[in-house]
Scaffold this active site. Structure first.
Site, PDB file in Angstrom:
ATOM      1  N   GLY A   8       1.099  -0.931  -0.095  1.00  0.00           N
ATOM      2  CA  GLY A   8       0.053  -0.366  -0.336  1.00  0.00           C
ATOM      3  C   GLY A   8       1.305   1.515  -0.274  1.00  0.00           C
ATOM      4  N   ILE A  35      -0.560  -1.804  -5.982  1.00  0.00           N
ATOM      5  CA  ILE A  35      -1.479  -2.407  -6.563  1.00  0.00           C
ATOM      6  C   ILE A  35      -1.425  -2.350  -8.173  1.00  0.00           C
ATOM      7  CG2 ILE A  35      -3.059  -3.985  -4.972  1.00  0.00           C
ATOM      8  CD1 ILE A  35      -4.894  -1.549  -5.126  1.00  0.00           C
ATOM      9  N   TYR A 143     -15.469  -1.322   8.441  1.00  0.00           N
ATOM     10  CA  TYR A 143     -13.553  -1.183   9.041  1.00  0.00           C
ATOM     11  C   TYR A 143     -14.031  -1.903  10.118  1.00  0.00           C
ATOM     12  CZ  TYR A 143     -10.090   2.451   9.348  1.00  0.00           C
ATOM     13  OH  TYR A 143      -8.844   2.517   9.776  1.00  0.00           O
ATOM     14  N   LYS A 147     -11.143  -4.590  11.014  1.00  0.00           N
ATOM     15  CA  LYS A 147      -9.907  -3.967  12.509  1.00  0.00           C
ATOM     16  C   LYS A 147      -9.814  -4.826  13.983  1.00  0.00           C
ATOM     17  CE  LYS A 147      -7.493  -0.406   9.775  1.00  0.00           C
ATOM     18  NZ  LYS A 147      -6.505  -1.625   8.801  1.00  0.00           N
ATOM     19  N   ILE A 173      -5.434  10.101  10.677  1.00  0.00           N
ATOM     20  CA  ILE A 173      -3.744  11.395  10.272  1.00  0.00           C
ATOM     21  C   ILE A 173      -4.628  12.305   8.902  1.00  0.00           C
ATOM     22  CG2 ILE A 173      -1.697  10.586   9.260  1.00  0.00           C
ATOM     23  CD1 ILE A 173      -2.124   8.690  11.976  1.00  0.00           C
TER      24      ILE A 173
HETATM   25  N1  SER Z   1      -9.156   7.700   9.534  1.00  0.00           N
HETATM   26  C1  SER Z   1      -9.723   5.799   9.282  1.00  0.00           C
HETATM   27  C2  SER Z   1     -11.072   6.673   9.113  1.00  0.00           C
HETATM   28  O1  SER Z   1     -11.635   7.704   9.185  1.00  0.00           O
HETATM   29  C3  SER Z   1     -10.209   6.648  10.841  1.00  0.00           C
HETATM   30  O2  SER Z   1      -8.397   5.182  10.774  1.00  0.00           O
HETATM   31  O3  SER Z   1     -11.621   5.969   8.501  1.00  0.00           O
END
Ligand code: SER
Length: 317
Positions: A8, A35, A143, A147, A173
């Site tokens: 990635g 990819i 998601y 995780k 982030i």
């Molecule tokens: N930045 C991510 C999201 O918003 C959270 O880990 O999906």
């Protein structure tokens, strides 16, 4: 760590992590895995090796790992929270079926593996303030489900096969090189781009919604420092709470207005993003990461804002 594969490598975190690893180690020992359709460009392409590494294809993965004698894999392949809700099966295929492949290849080739978890691994039943390291994890998003499974499967491979798996629960982030895509915390990146382009920002997250966030340089430190940490000191493995700051839309807006007093923001709440954001912690307790491997971020909202605006100015003006 000597020979490292970043899976990635052209994504939001991967593009900067690959370059940071090349800076800290030797360029030729850091392989950028991508990819088809997301080929590396510019310095990422020119500064070191790059290979197609699709996590859903174990054979290709194994070939690349053997070719470069890889000993450490950063597995960043995933769909973010909002897009995973519209493609739940694909999110599982990449996040979990892909992870099985990565872990099996790591087991066969004796590699350490970092696969990030997220604040998305928590849910509405989790204590939201100062969320403990070890607590309830019952997310309702795909998601989040992927995780939590990532954490459990990674611990399983460590306990059962001795694969050196380690991970952090990343907050949102914030970065200025490669934009994120399809995440709930993306607003905290987009707002800086609007400010620098002199556009009004339309905020999809409601005032008063707090989430943990982190500036990219700290996120890179978190990943690399954890993988370099003395394993004897690790009580936890998959995955550590880490955070740098927690804010709501008003706070980031006001931080930007310190530099750009005319910047305008209005709210147009996106119901899906809002429901996801409301289910996530307001603030994480990351004391285990601090104690076990010395986690200590450098940026807060003010210093991040100053740096983001400076970097984006160079990029756009
Ligand atoms: N930045 C991510 C999201 O918003 C959270 O880990 O999906």
């Amino acid at each position: 760590m000597k020979n490292i594969l970043v899976i990635g490598a052209t994504g939001q975190i991967g593009s900067e992590l690959t370059m940071e690893l090349r800076k800290r180690y030797t360029d030729s020992n850091i392989v950028a895995g991508y990819i088809a359709g997301a080929e590396p460009v510019g310095r990422l392409k020119e500064s070191g090796p790059y290979e197609i590494t699709d996590v859903t294809d174990a054979e290709i993965l194994d070939k690349v790992v053997k070719k470069y004698k890889i000993d450490t894999i950063y597995n960043l392949a995933a769909l973010l929270s909002v897009v995973a809700e519209s493609k739940p099966k694909l999110a599982w295929k990449i996040g979990i079926d892909g992870l099985w492949n990565v872990l099996d290849v790591a087991k066969d080739n004796n590699c350490a593996v970092f696969t990030p978890s997220s604040i998305g691994s928590f849910g509405i039943d989790t204590p939201h303030v100062n969320t403990p390291q070890d607590t309830i994890q019952r997310p309702r998003t795909m998601y989040g489900i992927s995780k939590v499974t990532t954490e459990l499967l990674s611990d399983y491979y460590y306990n059962k096969y001795g694969v050196d798996t380690r991970s952090v629960r990343f907050p949102g982030i914030i970065s200025n090189v490669t934009p994120p895509g399809g995440g709930t915390t993306d607003y905290a990146v987009d707002i800086y781009y609007s400010a620098i382009k002199d556009e009004e920002f339309v905020c999809p997250i409601e005032k008063g919604t707090f989430m943990d966030m982190m500036y990219m340089p700290d996120a890179l430190d978190a990943a690399i420092n954890l993988m370099e940490a003395d394993p004897a000191k690790l009580i936890h493995r998959n995955a550590f709470n880490v955070t740098s700051m927690s804010f709501d839309p008003e706070m980031i807006y006001n931080a930007i207005r310190q530099h750009m007093p005319d910047f305008k923001m209005r709210y147009q709440v996106d119901p899906l993003k809002q429901s996801i954001a409301s289910s996530w912690p307001d603030s994480l307790d990351d004391s285990c990461a601090r104690k076990e491997w010395g986690w200590n971020p450098n940026f807060n909202l003010e210093s991040m804002t100053a740096d983001m605006l400076e970097k984006l100015k160079i990029k756009f003006l």
